[in-house]
Design a protein around this motif. Structure first.
Motif, PDB file in Angstrom:
ATOM      1  N   GLY A  37       0.811  -1.201   0.000  1.00  9.89           N
ATOM      2  CA  GLY A  37       0.000   0.000   0.000  1.00  9.89           C
ATOM      3  C   GLY A  37       0.848   1.256   0.000  1.00  9.89           C
ATOM      4  O   GLY A  37       1.918   1.301  -0.604  1.00  9.89           O
ATOM      5  N   ALA A  38       0.376   2.277   0.706  1.00  5.18           N
ATOM      6  CA  ALA A  38       1.026   3.594   0.673  1.00  5.18           C
ATOM      7  C   ALA A  38       1.320   4.093   2.082  1.00  5.18           C
ATOM      8  O   ALA A  38       0.531   4.864   2.655  1.00  5.18           O
ATOM      9  N   PRO A  39       2.443   3.685   2.676  1.00  2.00           N
ATOM     10  CA  PRO A  39       2.797   4.222   3.999  1.00  2.00           C
ATOM     11  C   PRO A  39       3.013   5.725   3.927  1.00  2.00           C
ATOM     12  O   PRO A  39       3.457   6.264   2.908  1.00  2.00           O
ATOM     13  N   SER A  40       2.694   6.409   5.012  1.00  2.59           N
ATOM     14  CA  SER A  40       2.791   7.870   5.050  1.00  2.59           C
ATOM     15  C   SER A  40       4.191   8.358   5.392  1.00  2.59           C
ATOM     16  O   SER A  40       4.612   9.427   4.956  1.00  2.59           O
ATOM     17  N   LEU A  41       4.884   7.564   6.187  1.00  2.00           N
ATOM     18  CA  LEU A  41       6.171   7.980   6.726  1.00  2.00           C
ATOM     19  C   LEU A  41       7.134   6.805   6.718  1.00  2.00           C
ATOM     20  O   LEU A  41       6.740   5.665   6.981  1.00  2.00           O
ATOM     21  N   ALA A  42       8.385   7.088   6.405  1.00  2.00           N
ATOM     22  CA  ALA A  42       9.435   6.083   6.531  1.00  2.00           C
ATOM     23  C   ALA A  42      10.463   6.583   7.539  1.00  2.00           C
ATOM     24  O   ALA A  42      11.000   7.686   7.384  1.00  2.00           O
ATOM     25  N   LEU A  43      10.686   5.802   8.572  1.00  2.00           N
ATOM     26  CA  LEU A  43      11.781   6.066   9.500  1.00  2.00           C
ATOM     27  C   LEU A  43      12.946   5.188   9.075  1.00  2.00           C
ATOM     28  O   LEU A  43      12.779   3.981   8.898  1.00  2.00           O
ATOM     29  N   ILE A  44      14.090   5.792   8.892  1.00  2.00           N
ATOM     30  CA  ILE A  44      15.275   5.035   8.483  1.00  2.00           C
ATOM     31  C   ILE A  44      16.271   5.057   9.630  1.00  2.00           C
ATOM     32  O   ILE A  44      16.676   6.126  10.099  1.00  2.00           O
ATOM     33  N   TYR A  45      16.620   3.863  10.098  1.00  2.53           N
ATOM     34  CA  TYR A  45      17.575   3.730  11.194  1.00  2.53           C
ATOM     35  C   TYR A  45      18.939   3.394  10.594  1.00  2.53           C
ATOM     36  O   TYR A  45      19.157   2.276  10.115  1.00  2.53           O
ATOM     37  N   ALA A  46      19.829   4.374  10.606  1.00  8.93           N
ATOM     38  CA  ALA A  46      21.177   4.180  10.080  1.00  8.93           C
ATOM     39  C   ALA A  46      22.179   4.302  11.219  1.00  8.93           C
ATOM     40  O   ALA A  46      21.949   5.027  12.190  1.00  8.93           O
ATOM     41  N   VAL A  47      23.267   3.581  11.093  1.00 11.34           N
ATOM     42  CA  VAL A  47      24.294   3.598  12.137  1.00 11.34           C
ATOM     43  C   VAL A  47      25.541   4.288  11.606  1.00 11.34           C
ATOM     44  O   VAL A  47      26.020   3.973  10.508  1.00 11.34           O
ATOM     45  N   TYR A  48      26.034   5.241  12.368  1.00 10.58           N
ATOM     46  CA  TYR A  48      27.301   5.896  12.052  1.00 10.58           C
ATOM     47  C   TYR A  48      28.388   5.169  12.839  1.00 10.58           C
ATOM     48  O   TYR A  48      28.626   5.459  14.011  1.00 10.58           O
ATOM     49  N   MET A  49      29.034   4.195  12.187  1.00 11.17           N
ATOM     50  CA  MET A  49      29.901   3.265  12.893  1.00 11.17           C
ATOM     51  C   MET A  49      31.104   3.902  13.592  1.00 11.17           C
ATOM     52  O   MET A  49      31.493   3.448  14.682  1.00 11.17           O
ATOM     53  N   PRO A  50      31.754   4.944  13.039  1.00  6.40           N
ATOM     54  CA  PRO A  50      32.913   5.511  13.753  1.00  6.40           C
ATOM     55  C   PRO A  50      32.584   5.989  15.161  1.00  6.40           C
ATOM     56  O   PRO A  50      33.477   6.082  16.006  1.00  6.40           O
ATOM     57  N   LYS A  51      31.306   6.256  15.426  1.00  2.00           N
ATOM     58  CA  LYS A  51      30.914   6.815  16.718  1.00  2.00           C
ATOM     59  C   LYS A  51      31.086   5.824  17.873  1.00  2.00           C
ATOM     60  O   LYS A  51      31.155   6.221  19.024  1.00  2.00           O
ATOM     61  N   ASN A  52      31.117   4.524  17.587  1.00  4.66           N
ATOM     62  CA  ASN A  52      31.390   3.587  18.688  1.00  4.66           C
ATOM     63  C   ASN A  52      32.497   2.591  18.382  1.00  4.66           C
ATOM     64  O   ASN A  52      32.944   1.870  19.263  1.00  4.66           O
ATOM     65  N   LEU A  53      32.988   2.559  17.133  1.00  4.27           N
ATOM     66  CA  LEU A  53      34.106   1.669  16.814  1.00  4.27           C
ATOM     67  C   LEU A  53      35.386   2.056  17.550  1.00  4.27           C
ATOM     68  O   LEU A  53      36.180   1.202  17.927  1.00  4.27           O
ATOM     69  N   PHE A  54      35.596   3.362  17.741  1.00  2.00           N
ATOM     70  CA  PHE A  54      36.845   3.802  18.361  1.00  2.00           C
ATOM     71  C   PHE A  54      36.971   3.277  19.789  1.00  2.00           C
ATOM     72  O   PHE A  54      38.074   3.087  20.295  1.00  2.00           O
ATOM     73  N   LYS A  55      35.822   3.011  20.439  1.00  2.00           N
ATOM     74  CA  LYS A  55      35.856   2.551  21.832  1.00  2.00           C
ATOM     75  C   LYS A  55      35.703   1.038  21.945  1.00  2.00           C
ATOM     76  O   LYS A  55      36.436   0.392  22.696  1.00  2.00           O
ATOM     77  N   TYR A  56      34.765   0.456  21.176  1.00  2.00           N
ATOM     78  CA  TYR A  56      34.450  -0.957  21.350  1.00  2.00           C
ATOM     79  C   TYR A  56      34.946  -1.853  20.218  1.00  2.00           C
ATOM     80  O   TYR A  56      34.702  -3.037  20.229  1.00  2.00           O
ATOM     81  N   ARG A  57      35.600  -1.271  19.216  1.00  2.00           N
ATOM     82  CA  ARG A  57      36.155  -2.029  18.100  1.00  2.00           C
ATOM     83  C   ARG A  57      35.093  -2.969  17.490  1.00  2.00           C
ATOM     84  O   ARG A  57      33.985  -2.523  17.240  1.00  2.00           O
ATOM     85  N   TYR A  58      35.409  -4.219  17.266  1.00  2.00           N
ATOM     86  CA  TYR A  58      34.491  -5.091  16.537  1.00  2.00           C
ATOM     87  C   TYR A  58      33.157  -5.297  17.249  1.00  2.00           C
ATOM     88  O   TYR A  58      32.122  -5.469  16.613  1.00  2.00           O
TER      89      TYR A  58
END
Length: 268
Positions: free
Chosen positions: A182-203
């Protein structure tokens, strides 16, 4: 610096760890395009076997009756928090922007003096970024000309993405799968900015980012239920097409899932 530029985090990231994580993430990418629709597939299972394999619980001792019954009354079940079933078909109706603002309330910081939000995050790094995309042709209450907003949970504001996005191109990036929802009204997109936690927790940061996204979309599901809105999680998109529509770098931002919001004929 009052506000850290998003690429500032790259100074503290191990390049080899970052490259490994990107390569692993790319293994889970889909490519949806008309030109190759008859040449790509996920598996060779027919509908009968798919039906047999999905929706089952995993019992370790399937041939032995070693179980304990969960005692619950009808009142207990009615008072429990649960999400509505996923929407099968959205009606072509727009949402008032006030409803969208209420939908976001559980994700915001509790007050302007606190960095803590309505969902957990490993090390309070909050790598998940939420983008809101209007999918209706006419929405008089949408607050700007652009169709895409970026949630700033701590500031309790929406950032207007500075990109001109054609509605049909946006829909093509989001709804390239032939499934008719059908025709959803809104799309929420969940994206991850990996550098924001890779520097601390690595893999391990990749695992923690997935946990955070799961927490976010369940809060949205419960809030949508209280507002009488319908939801459906969606993964039938191509990362690069989606990032292009949002105006973000696909080498830095990894779209984890799409959450469609709208109205349906019945509410639960």
């Amino acid at each position: 610096m009052k506000n850290i530029p998003h690429d500032y985090y790259l100074r503290f990231v191990d390049p080899s760890v970052y490259e490994d994580v990107l390569q692993f993430h790319c293994k889970g990418n889909f490519t949806f395009h008309k030109a190759i629709k008859d040449r790509t597939y996920l598996h060779c299972l027919d509908k009968k076997h798919l039906s047999q394999l999905t929706g089952n619980e995993l019992a370790f001792y399937s041939d032995m009756d070693l179980t304990v019954e969960i005692e619950s009354s009808q009142e207990d079940r009615e008072n429990s928090s649960y999400r509505n079933e996923s929407c099968e078909h959205f009606l072509p109706l727009s949402l008032d922007f006030s409803e969208i603002e209420k939908l976001m309330l559980p994700l915001l910081s509790r007050d302007t003096d606190s960095y803590k939000r309505g969902y957990p995050s490993g090390g309070a790094l909050y790598p998940a970024e939420i983008f809101l995309c209007s999918l209706t042709e006419e929405n008089p209450t949408w607050p700007c000309v652009g169709r895409i907003l970026h949630l700033l949970p701590r500031s309790r504001k929406f950032e207007v993405m500075q990109i001109e996005t054609d509605l049909e191109e946006l829909k093509a990036a989001l709804l390239s799968s032939p499934n008719d929802i059908g025709a959803p009204s809104l799309a929420l997109i969940y994206a991850v900015y990996m550098p924001k936690n890779l520097f601390k927790y690595r893999y391990r940061a990749y695992r923690m980012a997935l946990m955070e996204v799961g927490s976010i979309y369940m809060l949205v599901e419960l809030q949508a239920k209280s507002l009488g809105l319908a939801c459906r999680l969606w993964s039938a998109y191509t990362d690069s097409m989606l990032c292009k529509s949002l105006g973000i770098n696909p080498a830095l931002f990894l779209p984890m899932c799409v959450h469609f919001i709208g109205r349906q004929h019945e509410t639960y």
